[in-house]
Scaffold this active site. Structure first.
Site, PDB file in Angstrom:
ATOM      1  N   LEU A 186       0.943  -1.261  -0.046  1.00  0.00           N
ATOM      2  CA  LEU A 186      -0.080  -0.110   0.143  1.00  0.00           C
ATOM      3  C   LEU A 186       0.936   1.381  -0.105  1.00  0.00           C
ATOM      4  CD1 LEU A 186      -2.980  -1.005   2.563  1.00  0.00           C
ATOM      5  CD2 LEU A 186      -2.690  -1.407  -0.146  1.00  0.00           C
ATOM      6  N   TYR A 236      14.981   4.283 -12.819  1.00  0.00           N
ATOM      7  CA  TYR A 236      13.585   3.310 -13.015  1.00  0.00           C
ATOM      8  C   TYR A 236      13.935   2.289 -14.142  1.00  0.00           C
ATOM      9  CZ  TYR A 236       9.033   1.999 -14.507  1.00  0.00           C
ATOM     10  OH  TYR A 236       8.093   1.401 -14.982  1.00  0.00           O
TER      11      TYR A 236
HETATM   12  P1  NAD Z   1       1.257   1.558  -9.157  1.00  0.00           P
HETATM   13  O1  NAD Z   1       2.206   2.308  -8.074  1.00  0.00           O
HETATM   14  O2  NAD Z   1      -0.211   2.114  -9.294  1.00  0.00           O
HETATM   15  O3  NAD Z   1       1.278   0.033  -8.628  1.00  0.00           O
HETATM   16  C1  NAD Z   1       2.293  -0.750  -7.990  1.00  0.00           C
HETATM   17  C2  NAD Z   1       1.903  -1.236  -6.829  1.00  0.00           C
HETATM   18  O4  NAD Z   1       2.767  -1.727  -5.987  1.00  0.00           O
HETATM   19  C3  NAD Z   1       1.372  -0.282  -5.731  1.00  0.00           C
HETATM   20  O5  NAD Z   1      -0.056  -0.571  -5.293  1.00  0.00           O
HETATM   21  C4  NAD Z   1       2.336  -0.124  -4.569  1.00  0.00           C
HETATM   22  O6  NAD Z   1       1.817   0.171  -3.289  1.00  0.00           O
HETATM   23  C5  NAD Z   1       2.748  -1.622  -4.541  1.00  0.00           C
HETATM   24  N1  NAD Z   1       4.083  -1.802  -4.085  1.00  0.00           N
HETATM   25  C6  NAD Z   1       5.259  -1.088  -4.466  1.00  0.00           C
HETATM   26  N2  NAD Z   1       6.594  -1.584  -3.814  1.00  0.00           N
HETATM   27  C7  NAD Z   1       5.801  -2.599  -3.230  1.00  0.00           C
HETATM   28  C8  NAD Z   1       6.668  -3.672  -2.730  1.00  0.00           C
HETATM   29  N3  NAD Z   1       7.889  -3.720  -2.239  1.00  0.00           N
HETATM   30  N4  NAD Z   1       5.853  -4.785  -1.941  1.00  0.00           N
HETATM   31  C9  NAD Z   1       4.382  -4.632  -2.062  1.00  0.00           C
HETATM   32  N5  NAD Z   1       3.701  -3.979  -2.813  1.00  0.00           N
HETATM   33  C10 NAD Z   1       4.667  -2.803  -3.567  1.00  0.00           C
HETATM   34  O7  NAD Z   1       2.068   1.423 -10.389  1.00  0.00           O
HETATM   35  P2  NAD Z   1       1.430   0.762 -12.004  1.00  0.00           P
HETATM   36  O8  NAD Z   1       1.363   1.882 -12.814  1.00  0.00           O
HETATM   37  O9  NAD Z   1       0.287  -0.072 -11.667  1.00  0.00           O
HETATM   38  O10 NAD Z   1       2.342   0.019 -12.219  1.00  0.00           O
HETATM   39  C11 NAD Z   1       2.802  -1.510 -12.135  1.00  0.00           C
HETATM   40  C12 NAD Z   1       3.742  -1.968 -12.880  1.00  0.00           C
HETATM   41  O11 NAD Z   1       3.959  -1.739 -14.114  1.00  0.00           O
HETATM   42  C13 NAD Z   1       5.124  -1.492 -12.150  1.00  0.00           C
HETATM   43  O12 NAD Z   1       6.084  -2.592 -11.780  1.00  0.00           O
HETATM   44  C14 NAD Z   1       5.409  -0.526 -13.170  1.00  0.00           C
HETATM   45  O13 NAD Z   1       6.920  -0.107 -12.884  1.00  0.00           O
HETATM   46  C15 NAD Z   1       5.297  -1.153 -14.261  1.00  0.00           C
HETATM   47  N6  NAD Z   1       4.935  -0.185 -15.449  1.00  0.00           N
HETATM   48  C16 NAD Z   1       4.205   0.952 -15.139  1.00  0.00           C
HETATM   49  C17 NAD Z   1       3.927   1.865 -16.270  1.00  0.00           C
HETATM   50  C18 NAD Z   1       3.035   2.753 -16.239  1.00  0.00           C
HETATM   51  O14 NAD Z   1       2.979   3.853 -17.025  1.00  0.00           O
HETATM   52  N7  NAD Z   1       2.009   2.992 -15.349  1.00  0.00           N
HETATM   53  C19 NAD Z   1       4.569   1.851 -17.581  1.00  0.00           C
HETATM   54  C20 NAD Z   1       5.493   0.660 -17.505  1.00  0.00           C
HETATM   55  C21 NAD Z   1       5.653  -0.427 -16.645  1.00  0.00           C
HETATM   56  N1  UFG Z   2       4.321  15.494 -21.523  1.00  0.00           N
HETATM   57  C1  UFG Z   2       4.294  16.679 -21.535  1.00  0.00           C
HETATM   58  N2  UFG Z   2       3.900  17.399 -20.274  1.00  0.00           N
HETATM   59  C2  UFG Z   2       3.641  16.585 -19.109  1.00  0.00           C
HETATM   60  C3  UFG Z   2       4.111  15.175 -19.178  1.00  0.00           C
HETATM   61  C4  UFG Z   2       4.184  14.582 -20.309  1.00  0.00           C
HETATM   62  O1  UFG Z   2       4.492  17.239 -22.761  1.00  0.00           O
HETATM   63  O2  UFG Z   2       3.239  17.424 -18.176  1.00  0.00           O
HETATM   64  C5  UFG Z   2       4.738  14.649 -22.871  1.00  0.00           C
HETATM   65  C6  UFG Z   2       6.026  13.962 -22.723  1.00  0.00           C
HETATM   66  O3  UFG Z   2       7.409  14.868 -22.783  1.00  0.00           O
HETATM   67  C7  UFG Z   2       5.982  12.841 -23.507  1.00  0.00           C
HETATM   68  C8  UFG Z   2       4.375  12.389 -23.300  1.00  0.00           C
HETATM   69  O4  UFG Z   2       4.096  13.644 -23.005  1.00  0.00           O
HETATM   70  O5  UFG Z   2       6.193  13.119 -25.019  1.00  0.00           O
HETATM   71  C9  UFG Z   2       4.296  11.285 -22.542  1.00  0.00           C
HETATM   72  O6  UFG Z   2       4.919  11.485 -21.335  1.00  0.00           O
HETATM   73  P1  UFG Z   2       4.470  10.671 -20.028  1.00  0.00           P
HETATM   74  O7  UFG Z   2       5.379  11.171 -18.885  1.00  0.00           O
HETATM   75  O8  UFG Z   2       3.003  10.469 -19.721  1.00  0.00           O
HETATM   76  O9  UFG Z   2       5.130   9.170 -20.411  1.00  0.00           O
HETATM   77  P2  UFG Z   2       6.641   8.798 -20.914  1.00  0.00           P
HETATM   78  O10 UFG Z   2       6.367   8.269 -22.215  1.00  0.00           O
HETATM   79  O11 UFG Z   2       7.514   9.596 -20.667  1.00  0.00           O
HETATM   80  O12 UFG Z   2       6.703   7.487 -19.825  1.00  0.00           O
HETATM   81  C10 UFG Z   2       5.901   6.545 -19.486  1.00  0.00           C
HETATM   82  C11 UFG Z   2       6.115   6.223 -17.932  1.00  0.00           C
HETATM   83  C12 UFG Z   2       7.220   5.208 -17.832  1.00  0.00           C
HETATM   84  C13 UFG Z   2       7.184   4.069 -18.589  1.00  0.00           C
HETATM   85  C14 UFG Z   2       7.053   4.525 -19.916  1.00  0.00           C
HETATM   86  C15 UFG Z   2       6.711   3.651 -21.309  1.00  0.00           C
HETATM   87  O13 UFG Z   2       6.149   7.146 -17.336  1.00  0.00           O
HETATM   88  O14 UFG Z   2       7.050   4.700 -16.560  1.00  0.00           O
HETATM   89  O15 UFG Z   2       5.893   5.421 -20.366  1.00  0.00           O
HETATM   90  O16 UFG Z   2       6.093   2.668 -20.712  1.00  0.00           O
HETATM   91  F1  UFG Z   2       8.375   3.438 -18.544  1.00  0.00           F
END
Ligand code: NAD
Ligand code: UFG
Length: 338
Positions: free
Chosen positions: A33, A149
């Protein structure tokens, strides 16, 4: 199947839990959480009327994992738990490596000990770094990551490949997500960004709510049609479905299976702003600022492999994604004001 979902109360995890329950799987969620709330469990129950088992705890807690594996006859694990903010990871790399890398190590060790051999791992398109060609397909080079990350995800991918090579009982699916957005159409679950959002859609939603004044468009001088960055946005429920198909397909396999989960189509920041304004009938004030360090100009998937191998097709288009994101944001604001 009995599926352990780490990070199951988070954004992508909670939507995948809904898909799992709707496909009649038994779900055990483990989440500390740190970035979600326990009331997500009730919300999931409201959506699908099904029960799940919840453990509040950390994936790095090996004894807890042993306890969970001994109590439930787990068939497969979906590993979402981790930290995901690019900017936070630059300021706090140790925390990111500790959580994302050590957490995954602890999990895979406990799985092997318990005789659980199917793992679905949440990776990211960020592992491709700045792609030499587009669209991005799965066998393009990875590892040239630009922040801790992304590097933590790349390291876990490498670890999983080494572990799977050493133990043929393992079936590891690595899913590289492009840009997940949107929310379940019920508007009962969605993304809960902590503080001021870093990502485009949560930021736009808060501007639309009037909580933030205007959006900064990070650069209009990229080599793209309108100069703004292009990304492959994918509805979180389509992403969730991809997990179920990947688990079903590879549950009995041996080895490592890597899939891009994206739509194969890119949209620019300006296109997103315009589409959001059109479908949700709300104005998004914006200004253009400098490029954000570490951003690539264009990133979109070659989605063919997942389409063909997993029979995975996306159901939602960009308008659906933007409508659902906005509906969730409004519902959240309504709930908070009550
Ligand atoms: P999120 O933060 O909403 O969900 C992650 C969940 O993991 C949270 O509920 C957090 O409380 C829990 N958590 C974190 N560390 C923990 C730990 N050590 N033990 C137990 N629980 C833990 O993130 P999300 O957007 O749902 O992302 C899920 C996964 O997908 C992540 O691994 C993230 O890196 C990956 N991912 C997300 C995105 C994105 O844009 N959201 C893109 C690419 C990859
Ligand atoms: N952007 C803006 N203004 C903002 C936020 C974003 O112009 O306030 C632009 C960025 O420059 C980019 C696009 O919107 O061109 C998308 O940006 P995001 O931050 O939404 O997403 P990213 O592609 O940078 O990265 C996301 C997640 C990463 C993940 C990646 C690929 O943040 O964790 O997608 O899955 F790894």
């Amino acid at each position: 199947m009995n599926v352990l979902v780490t990070g199951g109360t988070g954004y992508i995890g909670s939507h995948t839990v809904v898909s799992l329950l709707e496909n009649n799987h038994q779900v055990i969620v483990l989440d500390n959480l740190s970035n979600s709330s326990v009331d997500v469990i009730d919300r999931i129950h409201k959506i699908c009327g099904k029960e799940l088992i919840f453990y509040q705890g950390d994936v790095r807690d090996f004894a807890l994992l042993q306890d969970i594996f001994s109590k439930h006859n787990i068939d497969a694990v979906m590993h979402f738990a981790g930290l995901k903010s690019v900017s936070e990871s630059i300021n706090n790399p140790i925390e990111y490596y500790e959580n994302n890398v050590s957490g995954s190590l602890s999990l895979i060790k406990a799985m092997k000990e318990a005789g659980v051999f199917t793992l679905i791992f949440s990776s990211t398109a960020t592992v491709y770094g700045n792609p030499a060609t587009l669209p991005i397909h799965e066998n393009m080079p990875t590892g040239n990551t630009s922040n801790p990350y992304g590097t933590s995800k790349y390291i876990v991918e490498r670890i999983l490949q080494d572990v799977a090579a050493s133990d043929k009982r393992l079936s590891v699916v690595i899913l590289r997500y492009f840009n997940p957005i949107g929310a379940h159409t019920s508007a009962l679950i969605g993304e809960l960004p902590n503080g001021i959002p870093n990502n485009l859609l949560p930021y736009i939603c808060q501007v639309a709510m009037g909580k933030l004044q205007q959006l900064s468009v990070f650069g209009d001088d990229y080599p793209t049609a309108d100069g703004s960055g292009v990304r492959d946005y994918i509805h979180v429920m389509d992403l969730a479905d991809g997990h179920i198909l990947a688990m079903n397909k590879h549950h009995q396999d041996s080895g490592v299976f890597i899939y891009n989960l994206g739509t194969g189509r890119g949209y620019s920041v300006f296109e997103i702003i315009k589409a959001f304004e059109r479908v949700n009938k709300v104005k998004i004030p914006y200004c253009v600022t400098d490029r954000r360090t570490g951003d690539v100009a264009v990133c979109y998937a070659d989605a063919l492999y997942a389409n063909q191998k997993l029979q995975w097709q996306t159901r939602f288009n960009l308008d659906d994604m933007l409508k659902d994101a906005w509906r969730w944001q409004q519902n959240l604001a309504r709930e908070k004001s009550q």
